[in-house]
Design a protein around this motif. Sequence first.
Motif, PDB file in Angstrom:
ATOM      1  N   MET A   1       0.825  -1.201   0.000  1.00 41.84           N
ATOM      2  CA  MET A   1       0.000   0.000   0.000  1.00 41.84           C
ATOM      3  C   MET A   1       0.864   1.258   0.000  1.00 41.84           C
ATOM      4  O   MET A   1       0.427   2.299  -0.481  1.00 41.84           O
ATOM      5  CB  MET A   1      -0.969  -0.004   1.202  1.00 41.84           C
ATOM      6  CG  MET A   1      -2.089  -1.021   1.077  1.00 41.84           C
ATOM      7  SD  MET A   1      -2.898  -1.001  -0.545  1.00 41.84           S
ATOM      8  CE  MET A   1      -3.439   0.684  -0.672  1.00 41.84           C
TER       9      MET A   1
ATOM     10  N   ASN B   1       0.258   4.152  -2.776  1.00 42.87           N
ATOM     11  CA  ASN B   1       0.128   5.579  -2.444  1.00 42.87           C
ATOM     12  C   ASN B   1       1.227   6.410  -3.090  1.00 42.87           C
ATOM     13  O   ASN B   1       0.990   7.558  -3.481  1.00 42.87           O
ATOM     14  CB  ASN B   1       0.110   5.769  -0.921  1.00 42.87           C
ATOM     15  CG  ASN B   1      -1.230   5.398  -0.325  1.00 42.87           C
ATOM     16  OD1 ASN B   1      -2.266   5.907  -0.756  1.00 42.87           O
ATOM     17  ND2 ASN B   1      -1.246   4.481   0.631  1.00 42.87           N
TER      18      ASN B   1
ATOM     19  N   SER C   1     -11.346  -0.546   3.978  1.00 46.73           N
ATOM     20  CA  SER C   1     -10.750   0.201   2.864  1.00 46.73           C
ATOM     21  C   SER C   1      -9.241   0.276   3.082  1.00 46.73           C
ATOM     22  O   SER C   1      -8.774   0.483   4.199  1.00 46.73           O
ATOM     23  CB  SER C   1     -11.320   1.624   2.805  1.00 46.73           C
ATOM     24  OG  SER C   1     -10.545   2.379   1.888  1.00 46.73           O
ATOM     25  N   ALA C   2      -8.491   0.118   2.002  1.00 48.38           N
ATOM     26  CA  ALA C   2      -7.035   0.227   2.113  1.00 48.38           C
ATOM     27  C   ALA C   2      -6.568   1.671   1.972  1.00 48.38           C
ATOM     28  O   ALA C   2      -5.382   1.947   2.108  1.00 48.38           O
ATOM     29  CB  ALA C   2      -6.377  -0.651   1.051  1.00 48.38           C
ATOM     30  N   LEU C   3      -7.513   2.572   1.691  1.00 48.62           N
ATOM     31  CA  LEU C   3      -7.146   3.977   1.454  1.00 48.62           C
ATOM     32  C   LEU C   3      -7.802   4.861   2.509  1.00 48.62           C
ATOM     33  O   LEU C   3      -9.027   5.001   2.534  1.00 48.62           O
ATOM     34  CB  LEU C   3      -7.626   4.410   0.058  1.00 48.62           C
ATOM     35  CG  LEU C   3      -7.166   3.521  -1.102  1.00 48.62           C
ATOM     36  CD1 LEU C   3      -7.843   3.946  -2.401  1.00 48.62           C
ATOM     37  CD2 LEU C   3      -5.653   3.580  -1.241  1.00 48.62           C
TER      38      LEU C   3
ATOM     39  N   VAL D   1      -6.436  -5.996  -2.596  1.00 46.40           N
ATOM     40  CA  VAL D   1      -5.129  -5.332  -2.441  1.00 46.40           C
ATOM     41  C   VAL D   1      -4.312  -5.533  -3.715  1.00 46.40           C
ATOM     42  O   VAL D   1      -3.643  -4.624  -4.210  1.00 46.40           O
ATOM     43  CB  VAL D   1      -4.372  -5.877  -1.198  1.00 46.40           C
ATOM     44  CG1 VAL D   1      -3.019  -5.200  -1.060  1.00 46.40           C
ATOM     45  CG2 VAL D   1      -5.183  -5.647   0.061  1.00 46.40           C
TER      46      VAL D   1
ATOM     47  N   VAL E   1      -5.680  -3.579   9.324  1.00 43.49           N
ATOM     48  CA  VAL E   1      -5.818  -2.652   8.197  1.00 43.49           C
ATOM     49  C   VAL E   1      -6.181  -1.212   8.630  1.00 43.49           C
ATOM     50  O   VAL E   1      -5.620  -0.261   8.092  1.00 43.49           O
ATOM     51  CB  VAL E   1      -6.817  -3.225   7.167  1.00 43.49           C
ATOM     52  CG1 VAL E   1      -7.243  -2.192   6.146  1.00 43.49           C
ATOM     53  CG2 VAL E   1      -6.187  -4.430   6.480  1.00 43.49           C
TER      54      VAL E   1
ATOM     55  N   ARG F   1      -3.417   1.221   6.889  1.00 45.83           N
ATOM     56  CA  ARG F   1      -3.687   2.103   5.734  1.00 45.83           C
ATOM     57  C   ARG F   1      -3.205   3.525   6.032  1.00 45.83           C
ATOM     58  O   ARG F   1      -2.685   4.201   5.132  1.00 45.83           O
ATOM     59  CB  ARG F   1      -5.176   2.102   5.383  1.00 45.83           C
ATOM     60  CG  ARG F   1      -6.076   2.598   6.485  1.00 45.83           C
ATOM     61  CD  ARG F   1      -7.541   2.546   6.080  1.00 45.83           C
ATOM     62  NE  ARG F   1      -8.390   2.762   7.228  1.00 45.83           N
ATOM     63  CZ  ARG F   1      -9.513   2.089   7.481  1.00 45.83           C
ATOM     64  NH1 ARG F   1      -9.937   1.166   6.656  1.00 45.83           N
ATOM     65  NH2 ARG F   1     -10.216   2.357   8.545  1.00 45.83           N
TER      66      ARG F   1
ATOM     67  N   HIS G   1      -0.074   5.415   3.954  1.00 46.57           N
ATOM     68  CA  HIS G   1      -0.404   6.698   3.354  1.00 46.57           C
ATOM     69  C   HIS G   1       0.566   7.771   3.854  1.00 46.57           C
ATOM     70  O   HIS G   1       1.146   8.538   3.074  1.00 46.57           O
ATOM     71  CB  HIS G   1      -1.846   7.007   3.769  1.00 46.57           C
ATOM     72  CG  HIS G   1      -2.475   8.147   3.068  1.00 46.57           C
ATOM     73  ND1 HIS G   1      -2.423   9.424   3.559  1.00 46.57           N
ATOM     74  CD2 HIS G   1      -3.207   8.203   1.939  1.00 46.57           C
ATOM     75  CE1 HIS G   1      -3.095  10.220   2.751  1.00 46.57           C
ATOM     76  NE2 HIS G   1      -3.577   9.512   1.756  1.00 46.57           N
TER      77      HIS G   1
END
Length: 460
Positions: free
Chosen positions: A1, A5, A48-50, A89, A428, A432, A436
């Motif tokens: 991730m 990003n 959510s991964a974001l 993912v 997660v 995340r 980020h």
Amino acid sequence: MVAVNLARFARQPLSVTVVNRGGEPGRGVAYGTSRPEHLLNVAARNMSALPDRPTHFVEWLGTRCDFSDLPVEELRETFVSRRVYGDYVRSLFESSLRPIAEKSDVLVRTVDADVTKLEADAGGGARVRLDRGEALVADAVVIATGHSPPAPFPGAENLSDDGRWWGNPWAEWHRDLPAADGHIVLLGTGLTMVDAVLTLTALKWEGHITAVSRSGGLPLSHFHGAEYPDYLPDGAETLGLTALVGLVEERCARLRAEGRNPCIAVDKLRPHTQRLWRGLSAADRRIFLRDYAARWNIMRHRIAPQVHRTVRDAIESGRLELRSGRIENLVGTEAGLVVGVSGGDGGVFKLTGDRVINCTGPHARFSETGVPLYRTLLESGLASTDELDMGLRAADDFRVIDRDGNPSSWLYAMGPLLKGMLWETIAVPELRGQAHAIARSLLNLPALAPPDEALIEYSI
Ligand SMILES: Cc1cc2nc3c(=O)[nH]c(=O)nc-3n(C[C@H](O)[C@H](O)[C@H](O)COP(=O)(O)OP(=O)(O)OC[C@H]3O[C@@H](n4cnc5c(N)ncnc54)[C@H](O)[C@@H]3O)c2cc1C
């Protein structure tokens, strides 16, 4: 991730190399499982991964034919298979591999190799040594290697060629099960044990299972949450462990008296846990690990209701027995693998299994994991362990702190590696944000404001 990003936010030419040992990048141990019965233990709405797009996973699920008929409210509460989350993912990662027209100079590539050593480069930045001999040169390195392997037990060193011993619970042990009158012993009674029982149930294996751990306690089930006010006073991080435990226990007792689930009191700590942990002295952290961590894990790391039901059914039908005690050693005999246990519900006792699977979770002592990358990092002084030797020491911006106490100019760490620093850093919802923040820091971009807290719900 972090790579995703970086690709999302880069506005300058950039080359990102993801070095991953075996398997497809993006799945790891949790989402690389081959078993469909292994479910997420967090509802879809919080996966959510974001962090800047809290509904991203639910939206993605809604585009899949096997979920598109579910109303969105139901989809949000679903505990989907971890394999599906791995697809998610992976799909995010794949999209970062494809340069988009206006960003054709942002390149993400993958290398299948084991990183064995990191070295500081004379000109700043680093050299990343791979097991196959070559080295990569980088301006910055992020270590996101996940959980350490489980700790070995005395006697396990003699069992490396014994097919009855499975030191790695994520290996394909289910492909060679004993006969239906056999006995499988699971070391540990937490989430990994639950996965093993789910697989044995899905395969309709009819033998007897015994799971043993110090507490002998099964993770609790998720439940539909209720409104509950934040109850921590201002400055709670300065209270110390005894006062904090008092506060939480008082809330739990009140909730029980009201006929409500006491886990609500633990859930409400989630946004504050890292701050509270940082505020504890090393002595308090040690006491927490010794006296409260087992109870914390049972209440905090809950499982999907349908998963809990399957495990309870196994207990009620007599197929699964939970025992408490300290696992002392393992001995291979002709009759089976003998697990010596002490100090539990049966004093000193032995369990003899046709298979024994280590479900005790990651090694608690980081410096003793024997992982070459970690050993060389500590030996070189480029990194140091936290006070409790649970993982790496890092600054608030995730820069690894070296042996002399200085934050690195090029080395970052995240996730389970920071358990000793942050405690709540493996799931997660925390990962995340870390991925980020690290990506934006590497790009010299300001951190984004956290999303609306109302969108981040911690219980179901
Ligand atoms: C069984 C299980 C179930 C889970 N379920 C959930 C859940 O439902 N919800 C949730 O929020 N969280 C869950 N978690 C927490 C989980 O840890 C995180 O969600 C996440 O998978 C951790 O991501 P990571 O990238 O830090 O580590 P990982 O996903 O483990 O990835 C680390 C990667 O690094 C590679 N690697 C390690 N060392 C090296 C090296 N020296 N050289 C090269 N490559 C290396 C590994 O091969 C692996 O691919 C679960 C964890 C486990 C173990």
